[in-house]
Design a protein around this motif. Structure first.
Motif, mmCIF file in Angstrom:
data_model
loop_
_atom_site.group_PDB
_atom_site.id
_atom_site.type_symbol
_atom_site.label_atom_id
_atom_site.label_comp_id
_atom_site.label_asym_id
_atom_site.label_seq_id
_atom_site.Cartn_x
_atom_site.Cartn_y
_atom_site.Cartn_z
ATOM 1 N N LEU A 294 -4.900 -12.393 -25.879
ATOM 2 C CA LEU A 294 -5.766 -11.598 -25.002
ATOM 3 C C LEU A 294 -5.044 -11.225 -23.710
ATOM 4 C CD1 LEU A 294 -9.302 -13.249 -25.351
ATOM 5 C CD2 LEU A 294 -8.613 -10.967 -26.085
ATOM 6 N N LEU A 295 -4.299 -12.176 -23.142
ATOM 7 C CA LEU A 295 -3.522 -11.877 -21.939
ATOM 8 C C LEU A 295 -2.475 -10.808 -22.220
ATOM 9 C CD1 LEU A 295 -2.911 -15.373 -20.269
ATOM 10 C CD2 LEU A 295 -4.109 -13.432 -19.257
ATOM 11 N N LEU A 296 -1.786 -10.953 -23.356
ATOM 12 C CA LEU A 296 -0.760 -9.976 -23.733
ATOM 13 C C LEU A 296 -1.380 -8.603 -23.944
ATOM 14 C CD1 LEU A 296 2.237 -9.556 -24.400
ATOM 15 C CD2 LEU A 296 1.691 -10.097 -26.780
ATOM 16 N N PHE A 297 -2.546 -8.553 -24.577
ATOM 17 C CA PHE A 297 -3.235 -7.281 -24.796
ATOM 18 C C PHE A 297 -3.560 -6.599 -23.477
ATOM 19 C CE2 PHE A 297 -7.294 -5.002 -24.971
ATOM 20 C CZ PHE A 297 -6.986 -4.013 -25.895
ATOM 21 N N ILE A 298 -4.107 -7.366 -22.508
ATOM 22 C CA ILE A 298 -4.478 -6.789 -21.218
ATOM 23 C C ILE A 298 -3.244 -6.275 -20.479
ATOM 24 C CG2 ILE A 298 -5.437 -7.314 -18.943
ATOM 25 C CD1 ILE A 298 -7.303 -9.322 -20.355
ATOM 26 N N ILE A 299 -2.172 -7.061 -20.496
ATOM 27 C CA ILE A 299 -0.944 -6.673 -19.785
ATOM 28 C C ILE A 299 -0.334 -5.416 -20.398
ATOM 29 C CG2 ILE A 299 1.431 -7.371 -19.272
ATOM 30 C CD1 ILE A 299 0.299 -10.298 -19.152
ATOM 31 N N LEU A 300 -0.196 -5.402 -21.721
ATOM 32 C CA LEU A 300 0.385 -4.226 -22.384
ATOM 33 C C LEU A 300 -0.518 -3.007 -22.247
ATOM 34 C CD1 LEU A 300 1.839 -5.808 -25.658
ATOM 35 C CD2 LEU A 300 3.057 -5.160 -23.568
ATOM 36 N N ARG A 301 -1.818 -3.249 -22.283
ATOM 37 C CA ARG A 301 -2.769 -2.145 -22.097
ATOM 38 C C ARG A 301 -2.590 -1.526 -20.712
ATOM 39 N NH1 ARG A 301 -6.197 -0.157 -26.293
ATOM 40 N NH2 ARG A 301 -8.003 0.871 -25.383
ATOM 41 N N GLY A 302 -2.375 -2.385 -19.721
ATOM 42 C CA GLY A 302 -2.162 -1.903 -18.368
ATOM 43 C C GLY A 302 -0.915 -1.039 -18.253
ATOM 44 N N PHE A 303 0.165 -1.468 -18.877
ATOM 45 C CA PHE A 303 1.398 -0.683 -18.831
ATOM 46 C C PHE A 303 1.263 0.628 -19.620
ATOM 47 C CE2 PHE A 303 3.514 -4.848 -17.851
ATOM 48 C CZ PHE A 303 3.939 -4.484 -16.588
ATOM 49 N N MET A 304 0.486 0.598 -20.698
ATOM 50 C CA MET A 304 0.226 1.839 -21.444
ATOM 51 C C MET A 304 -0.581 2.821 -20.601
ATOM 52 S SD MET A 304 -0.638 0.342 -25.256
ATOM 53 C CE MET A 304 -1.272 1.923 -25.798
ATOM 54 N N ILE A 305 -1.557 2.301 -19.848
ATOM 55 C CA ILE A 305 -2.344 3.157 -18.948
ATOM 56 C C ILE A 305 -1.429 3.783 -17.909
ATOM 57 C CG2 ILE A 305 -4.133 3.131 -17.158
ATOM 58 C CD1 ILE A 305 -5.452 0.828 -18.820
ATOM 59 N N ALA A 306 -0.516 2.971 -17.366
ATOM 60 C CA ALA A 306 0.425 3.479 -16.360
ATOM 61 C C ALA A 306 1.296 4.586 -16.938
ATOM 62 C CB ALA A 306 1.301 2.335 -15.853
ATOM 63 N N ARG A 307 1.714 4.419 -18.179
ATOM 64 C CA ARG A 307 2.578 5.420 -18.811
ATOM 65 C C ARG A 307 1.831 6.727 -19.073
ATOM 66 N NH1 ARG A 307 6.061 4.540 -24.429
ATOM 67 N NH2 ARG A 307 7.167 6.546 -24.340
ATOM 68 N N LYS A 308 0.558 6.622 -19.443
ATOM 69 C CA LYS A 308 -0.226 7.823 -19.752
ATOM 70 C C LYS A 308 -0.720 8.542 -18.504
ATOM 71 C CE LYS A 308 -3.317 7.596 -22.974
ATOM 72 N NZ LYS A 308 -4.492 7.116 -23.731
ATOM 73 N N CYS A 309 -0.842 7.809 -17.396
ATOM 74 C CA CYS A 309 -1.411 8.393 -16.179
ATOM 75 C C CYS A 309 -0.410 9.363 -15.541
ATOM 76 C CB CYS A 309 -1.773 7.293 -15.194
ATOM 77 S SG CYS A 309 -2.628 7.900 -13.729
ATOM 78 N N GLU A 310 -0.839 10.591 -15.314
ATOM 79 C CA GLU A 310 0.031 11.597 -14.721
ATOM 80 C C GLU A 310 0.016 11.550 -13.197
ATOM 81 O OE1 GLU A 310 -1.118 15.360 -16.311
ATOM 82 O OE2 GLU A 310 -0.631 14.815 -18.393
ATOM 83 N N ASP A 311 -0.928 10.813 -12.622
ATOM 84 C CA ASP A 311 -1.012 10.660 -11.172
ATOM 85 C C ASP A 311 -0.115 9.499 -10.749
ATOM 86 O OD1 ASP A 311 -1.814 10.576 -8.498
ATOM 87 O OD2 ASP A 311 -3.518 9.273 -8.958
#
Length: 402
Positions: A294-311
């Motif tokens: 669960l921790l790994l999922f949240i961390i990787l999800r956060g980095f994926m959000i950062a990669r997709k965010c254009e702002d």
């Protein structure tokens, strides 16, 4: 529009955070009930306090989840937040309550708050906002590079003199992560590395002059226990050796929830720094994997959000929050497994600690909000694109027949 916003929320991320928090609440009760009954004649003492913090944190989570993250970058709000963070640390240094040999707490009646925990989020927001605004001249030292670093150094300095070296180190590593991802060029990063080396060289003699204050007997014992815990198992290595016993005795499925032996006074700080050892003892590999995945999922999800965010601001926010979780989890797990010296850092969402839990939930709310804006933009753009692709052939065929 409201329906689109609701549909755009990152529900897998929200569910993962809620599961970890609820699981952590159960494990705080299980790991602390013996100590609470012995010390306070109330087996639910720590559980009740953690539950109260969880409710406050969840309300904060809902608020930051709904609050547009871009508003944090407003100049007046940013300056106010920075001054408030420094001011709170000054107050702690002057009037703070001492616990576990660190003057890190402000007491509000019978409860305490730890401003250094909330400083992590203020540093993330400040660095993300400033570097995002200065993308056009990100490599200019005087205007772009140094102001956020000076703010970070001030925060780290006040936290370190409490002394809370673990939290100061986490804040510093978060800042390094954001700086590396801020868009600075290689030459600028090289200059920063050289400045850091020069700073270490200059400060080393000063630190050695204050050797007795910096390298206290308690801190040195942590290193001795880390280097050879079994040689010093009656003293410096006691905590780590008992952590090994707890980790090894659970097997695949564990001894059963509530059946830990180590929490009966053998493992100090069983409900805070070493709660994962109790999880391993009671729930085995299954329980450990549940938390880690669960921790790994949240961390990787956060980095994926950062990669997709254009702002740039949203992207750096997501990177800062995700790196905070990753660094804190690594330091906690590294300490209880003997990979690194014990630093007193809690396991995110799981360990007992009201300030830490509230800070993490506020941060997760911001991350969910960034994700919502990314998903909303992607969904809206995709629907618009599909609509254009659908109408253009009809428009063309209508006039191509003439």
């Amino acid at each position: 529009m409201l329906k689109r916003i609701i549909k755009s929320y990152d529900y897998p991320l929200i569910i993962a955070v809620c599961l970890l928090c609820l699981f952590g609440l159960v494990m705080v009760y299980s790991s602390s009930m013996v100590l609470a009954a012995t010390k306070f004649s109330n087996p639910t003492f720590f559980f009740d306090r953690q539950k109260f913090s969880l409710i406050l944190g969840f309300l904060g989570f809902l608020a930051t989840m709904a609050f547009p993250y871009k508003a944090y970058s407003y100049t007046k709000l940013l300056i106010a937040m920075a001054l408030f963070s420094i001011g709170m640390l000054v107050i702690v240094y002057t009037f703070g309550h001492t616990a576990n040999n660190a003057q890190s707490w402000l007491m509000l009646g019978t409860r305490g708050i730890q401003p250094s925990e909330f400083s992590k989020l203020s540093v993330i927001i400040y660095l993300a906002a400033v570097y995002a605004k200065k993308q056009s001249y990100i490599d200019q030292f005087d205007k772009a590079v140094m102001p956020p670093i000076l703010f970070t150094l001030i925060i780290c300095g006040f936290v370190a003199i409490q002394p809370d070296i673990g939290t100061a180190f986490i804040i510093g590593m978060i800042a390094v992560t954001i700086i590396l991802c801020s868009g600075m060029g290689g030459k600028t990063l090289t200059k920063l590395a050289l400045l850091a080396m020069i700073g270490i060289g200059i400060s080393s003699p000063i630190i050695m002059m204050q050797y007795d204050k910096v390298f206290t007997e308690e801190r040195m014992s942590r290193f001795h226990g880390f280097i050879d815990p079994f040689e010093t198992e009656e003293d410096a290595g006691y905590q780590l050796v008992n952590s090994y016993i707890a980790l090894g005795s659970g097997g695949f499925t564990g001894l059963g929830l509530g059946q830990s032996v180590q929490k009966f006074g053998y493992l100090p700080e069983a409900h805070t720094d070493f709660i994962m050892a109790v999880i391993a003892e009671e729930l085995g590999v299954v329980g450990v994997l549940f938390v880690l995945l669960l921790l790994l999922f949240i961390i990787l999800r956060g980095f994926m959000i950062a990669r997709k965010c254009e702002d740039p601001f949203g992207s750096l926010l997501a990177i800062g929050i995700s790196s905070m979780l990753a660094i804190q989890a690594f330091i906690n797990l590294g300490g209880l497994t003997g990979i690194i010296p014990i630093t007193g850092v809690t396991l995110p969402f799981i360990s007992y600690g009201g300030s830490s839990l509230i800070l993490l939930l506020l941060s997760m709310g911001i991350l969910v909000n960034v994700s919502m804006f990314v998903n909303y933009h992607d969904n809206y753009s995709q629907k618009t694109k599909e609509k254009v692709q659908y109408t253009e052939p009809r428009f063309a065929s209508k006039y191509s027949s003439h």
